[in-house]
Design a protein around this motif. Structure first.
Motif, PDB file in Angstrom:
ATOM      1  N   VAL A  54       0.856  -1.182   0.000  1.00 51.14           N
ATOM      2  CA  VAL A  54       0.000   0.000   0.000  1.00 51.14           C
ATOM      3  C   VAL A  54       0.895   1.236   0.000  1.00 51.14           C
ATOM      4  O   VAL A  54       1.790   1.368   0.835  1.00 51.14           O
ATOM      5  CB  VAL A  54      -0.944   0.011   1.219  1.00 51.14           C
ATOM      6  CG1 VAL A  54      -1.757   1.295   1.253  1.00 51.14           C
ATOM      7  CG2 VAL A  54      -1.863  -1.206   1.196  1.00 51.14           C
ATOM      8  N   PHE A  55       0.653   2.124  -0.955  1.00 51.67           N
ATOM      9  CA  PHE A  55       1.414   3.364  -1.082  1.00 51.67           C
ATOM     10  C   PHE A  55       0.481   4.544  -0.852  1.00 51.67           C
ATOM     11  O   PHE A  55      -0.668   4.533  -1.301  1.00 51.67           O
ATOM     12  CB  PHE A  55       2.025   3.490  -2.486  1.00 51.67           C
ATOM     13  CG  PHE A  55       3.104   2.504  -2.766  1.00 51.67           C
ATOM     14  CD1 PHE A  55       4.422   2.807  -2.476  1.00 51.67           C
ATOM     15  CD2 PHE A  55       2.808   1.268  -3.315  1.00 51.67           C
ATOM     16  CE1 PHE A  55       5.432   1.895  -2.740  1.00 51.67           C
ATOM     17  CE2 PHE A  55       3.801   0.355  -3.582  1.00 51.67           C
ATOM     18  CZ  PHE A  55       5.120   0.662  -3.286  1.00 51.67           C
ATOM     19  N   ALA A  56       0.990   5.562  -0.161  1.00 49.46           N
ATOM     20  CA  ALA A  56       0.271   6.827  -0.030  1.00 49.46           C
ATOM     21  C   ALA A  56       0.784   7.732  -1.142  1.00 49.46           C
ATOM     22  O   ALA A  56       1.965   8.065  -1.181  1.00 49.46           O
ATOM     23  CB  ALA A  56       0.526   7.444   1.338  1.00 49.46           C
ATOM     24  N   ILE A  57      -0.099   8.124  -2.039  1.00 43.43           N
ATOM     25  CA  ILE A  57       0.279   8.928  -3.202  1.00 43.43           C
ATOM     26  C   ILE A  57      -0.222  10.344  -2.977  1.00 43.43           C
ATOM     27  O   ILE A  57      -1.409  10.575  -2.731  1.00 43.43           O
ATOM     28  CB  ILE A  57      -0.314   8.330  -4.489  1.00 43.43           C
ATOM     29  CG1 ILE A  57       0.204   6.891  -4.654  1.00 43.43           C
ATOM     30  CG2 ILE A  57       0.030   9.188  -5.695  1.00 43.43           C
ATOM     31  CD1 ILE A  57      -0.470   6.104  -5.735  1.00 43.43           C
ATOM     32  N   ALA A  58       0.688  11.294  -3.061  1.00 42.63           N
ATOM     33  CA  ALA A  58       0.361  12.690  -2.780  1.00 42.63           C
ATOM     34  C   ALA A  58      -0.767  13.183  -3.680  1.00 42.63           C
ATOM     35  O   ALA A  58      -0.904  12.757  -4.830  1.00 42.63           O
ATOM     36  CB  ALA A  58       1.597  13.566  -2.965  1.00 42.63           C
ATOM     37  N   SER A  59      -1.561  14.100  -3.147  1.00 45.69           N
ATOM     38  CA  SER A  59      -2.660  14.686  -3.919  1.00 45.69           C
ATOM     39  C   SER A  59      -2.109  15.513  -5.069  1.00 45.69           C
ATOM     40  O   SER A  59      -0.954  15.956  -5.051  1.00 45.69           O
ATOM     41  CB  SER A  59      -3.518  15.566  -3.020  1.00 45.69           C
ATOM     42  OG  SER A  59      -2.813  16.747  -2.671  1.00 45.69           O
ATOM     43  N   VAL A  60      -2.959  15.752  -6.062  1.00 44.28           N
ATOM     44  CA  VAL A  60      -2.556  16.556  -7.211  1.00 44.28           C
ATOM     45  C   VAL A  60      -2.142  17.955  -6.751  1.00 44.28           C
ATOM     46  O   VAL A  60      -1.131  18.495  -7.208  1.00 44.28           O
ATOM     47  CB  VAL A  60      -3.681  16.621  -8.266  1.00 44.28           C
ATOM     48  CG1 VAL A  60      -3.340  17.604  -9.371  1.00 44.28           C
ATOM     49  CG2 VAL A  60      -3.947  15.250  -8.844  1.00 44.28           C
ATOM     50  N   GLN A  61      -2.916  18.556  -5.838  1.00 41.12           N
ATOM     51  CA  GLN A  61      -2.585  19.905  -5.355  1.00 41.12           C
ATOM     52  C   GLN A  61      -1.229  19.920  -4.661  1.00 41.12           C
ATOM     53  O   GLN A  61      -0.422  20.823  -4.884  1.00 41.12           O
ATOM     54  CB  GLN A  61      -3.662  20.420  -4.396  1.00 41.12           C
ATOM     55  CG  GLN A  61      -3.374  21.829  -3.903  1.00 41.12           C
ATOM     56  CD  GLN A  61      -3.285  22.856  -5.026  1.00 41.12           C
ATOM     57  OE1 GLN A  61      -4.242  23.024  -5.781  1.00 41.12           O
ATOM     58  NE2 GLN A  61      -2.174  23.541  -5.158  1.00 41.12           N
ATOM     59  N   ASP A  62      -0.946  18.924  -3.822  1.00 39.45           N
ATOM     60  CA  ASP A  62       0.351  18.872  -3.142  1.00 39.45           C
ATOM     61  C   ASP A  62       1.482  18.625  -4.134  1.00 39.45           C
ATOM     62  O   ASP A  62       2.556  19.223  -4.026  1.00 39.45           O
ATOM     63  CB  ASP A  62       0.359  17.813  -2.046  1.00 39.45           C
ATOM     64  CG  ASP A  62      -0.459  18.218  -0.821  1.00 39.45           C
ATOM     65  OD1 ASP A  62      -0.735  19.434  -0.659  1.00 39.45           O
ATOM     66  OD2 ASP A  62      -0.818  17.332  -0.031  1.00 39.45           O
ATOM     67  N   LEU A  63       1.249  17.750  -5.118  1.00 42.91           N
ATOM     68  CA  LEU A  63       2.272  17.515  -6.142  1.00 42.91           C
ATOM     69  C   LEU A  63       2.560  18.786  -6.922  1.00 42.91           C
ATOM     70  O   LEU A  63       3.721  19.094  -7.220  1.00 42.91           O
ATOM     71  CB  LEU A  63       1.826  16.413  -7.102  1.00 42.91           C
ATOM     72  CG  LEU A  63       1.836  14.994  -6.548  1.00 42.91           C
ATOM     73  CD1 LEU A  63       1.170  14.039  -7.542  1.00 42.91           C
ATOM     74  CD2 LEU A  63       3.255  14.545  -6.241  1.00 42.91           C
TER      75      LEU A  63
END
Length: 95
Positions: A54-63
């Motif tokens: 399981v990976f936590a993928i940063a939100s588009v806004q944070d990216l």
């Protein structure tokens, strides 16, 4: 080598690190609580299962925020394209 990598991280205390798979051309960036706190990134992240992990993928806004910060500090040719892509994702309603 895992032992050497662990020692380098402890000695160098970098702000980020990455893993690159030359076969798939997949690059995964790891940020160590900079410039947006890890807790904040995690709160906004989407969780996805990839290959049993399981990976936590940063939100588009944070990216987008991180990419703008990186772009201001360097001159990588792909940064403008990445920013345009992330902005288009935000305009489409992706989070």
């Amino acid at each position: 080598n895992r032992t050497v990598a662990t020692a380098r991280l402890r000695i160098d205390r970098p702000e980020s690190a990455y893993f690159f798979n030359p076969r798939t051309l997949l690059r995964i960036d790891l940020l160590f609580d900079f410039p947006i706190g890890a807790a904040t990134l995690c709160d906004h992240a989407t969780r996805s299962r990839i290959g049993g992990h399981v990976f936590a993928i940063a939100s588009v806004q944070d990216l987008l925020t991180l990419k703008r910060i990186a772009s201001a500090a360097r001159s990588f040719a792909g940064d403008a394209q990445d920013i345009a892509f992330l902005e288009s994702r935000l305009n489409q309603g992706s989070s």
